[in-house]
Write a protein that holds these residues in place. Structure first.
Motif, PDB file in Angstrom:
ATOM      1  N   VAL A 111      31.334 -32.096  -4.726  1.00 45.53           N
ATOM      2  CA  VAL A 111      30.541 -33.111  -4.031  1.00 45.53           C
ATOM      3  C   VAL A 111      29.581 -32.459  -3.047  1.00 45.53           C
ATOM      4  O   VAL A 111      29.678 -31.264  -2.764  1.00 45.53           O
ATOM      5  N   LEU A 122      29.301 -37.283   1.633  1.00 43.91           N
ATOM      6  CA  LEU A 122      30.644 -37.339   1.048  1.00 43.91           C
ATOM      7  C   LEU A 122      31.384 -36.031   1.318  1.00 43.91           C
ATOM      8  O   LEU A 122      32.566 -36.035   1.667  1.00 43.91           O
ATOM      9  N   ARG A 126      31.424 -47.077   0.928  1.00 44.10           N
ATOM     10  CA  ARG A 126      30.072 -46.504   0.847  1.00 44.10           C
ATOM     11  C   ARG A 126      30.010 -45.278  -0.060  1.00 44.10           C
ATOM     12  O   ARG A 126      28.928 -44.877  -0.477  1.00 44.10           O
ATOM     13  N   PHE A 127      31.165 -44.670  -0.368  1.00 42.18           N
ATOM     14  CA  PHE A 127      31.193 -43.474  -1.217  1.00 42.18           C
ATOM     15  C   PHE A 127      31.688 -43.754  -2.637  1.00 42.18           C
ATOM     16  O   PHE A 127      31.636 -42.871  -3.489  1.00 42.18           O
ATOM     17  N   MET A 145      29.878 -41.837 -10.011  1.00 38.52           N
ATOM     18  CA  MET A 145      28.771 -41.161 -10.684  1.00 38.52           C
ATOM     19  C   MET A 145      29.108 -39.684 -10.940  1.00 38.52           C
ATOM     20  O   MET A 145      28.880 -39.162 -12.032  1.00 38.52           O
ATOM     21  N   ILE A 146      29.675 -39.007  -9.951  1.00 36.83           N
ATOM     22  CA  ILE A 146      30.027 -37.596 -10.109  1.00 36.83           C
ATOM     23  C   ILE A 146      31.126 -37.432 -11.152  1.00 36.83           C
ATOM     24  O   ILE A 146      31.092 -36.496 -11.955  1.00 36.83           O
ATOM     25  N   ASN A 190      30.580 -45.522  -5.233  1.00 39.36           N
ATOM     26  CA  ASN A 190      29.596 -45.364  -6.314  1.00 39.36           C
ATOM     27  C   ASN A 190      29.264 -43.893  -6.542  1.00 39.36           C
ATOM     28  O   ASN A 190      29.105 -43.459  -7.685  1.00 39.36           O
ATOM     29  N   THR A 191      29.170 -43.122  -5.468  1.00 40.28           N
ATOM     30  CA  THR A 191      28.880 -41.699  -5.580  1.00 40.28           C
ATOM     31  C   THR A 191      30.005 -40.974  -6.318  1.00 40.28           C
ATOM     32  O   THR A 191      29.752 -40.161  -7.209  1.00 40.28           O
ATOM     33  N   VAL A 192      31.244 -41.277  -5.954  1.00 41.66           N
ATOM     34  CA  VAL A 192      32.397 -40.652  -6.615  1.00 41.66           C
ATOM     35  C   VAL A 192      32.416 -41.008  -8.089  1.00 41.66           C
ATOM     36  O   VAL A 192      32.611 -40.133  -8.948  1.00 41.66           O
TER      37      VAL A 192
END
Length: 101
Positions: free
Chosen positions: A40, A44, A85-86, A92-93, A88-90
């Motif tokens: 990451v 994040l 808040r994280f 996607m990764i 969607n990022t997790v």
């Protein structure tokens, strides 16, 4: 072999909504397939670093699904929810890591 402390077992059951039989399996899957600190970046990564600093015995943090698993070597210590808040990022990764994107 992944070990699970009694505290981690209770937290996993409560926060993930699974029965105690599934805790060991989920811990193993999170340890093997979860995102590491190196996977990451950005805010994040800063959040994971703050968890590392807060949990003195933590030396292996994995993100799997919408949970953060705190390990000390190969022992699961506790489980946290990933902040909204994280998430969607997790996700996607994780898709990129699996080759879906």
């Amino acid at each position: 072999m992944i070990e699970v402390t009694a505290h981690a077992k209770n937290r996993t059951r409560k926060r993930c909504g699974i029965k105690s039989k599934g805790v060991d399996r989920l811990a193993r899957i999170a340890f093997e397939n979860g995102l590491t600190h190196a996977d990451v970046s950005g805010s994040l990564k800063g959040y994971i670093t703050s968890l590392y600093n807060f949990n003195g015995q933590a030396n292996n943090i994995r993100m799997y699904g919408d949970k953060i698993f705190i390990f000390c070597n190969d022992v699961l210590v506790t489980v946290y929810d990933t902040p909204r808040r994280f998430q969607n990022t997790v996700n996607m990764i994780m898709r990129k890591k699996r080759g879906i994107l």
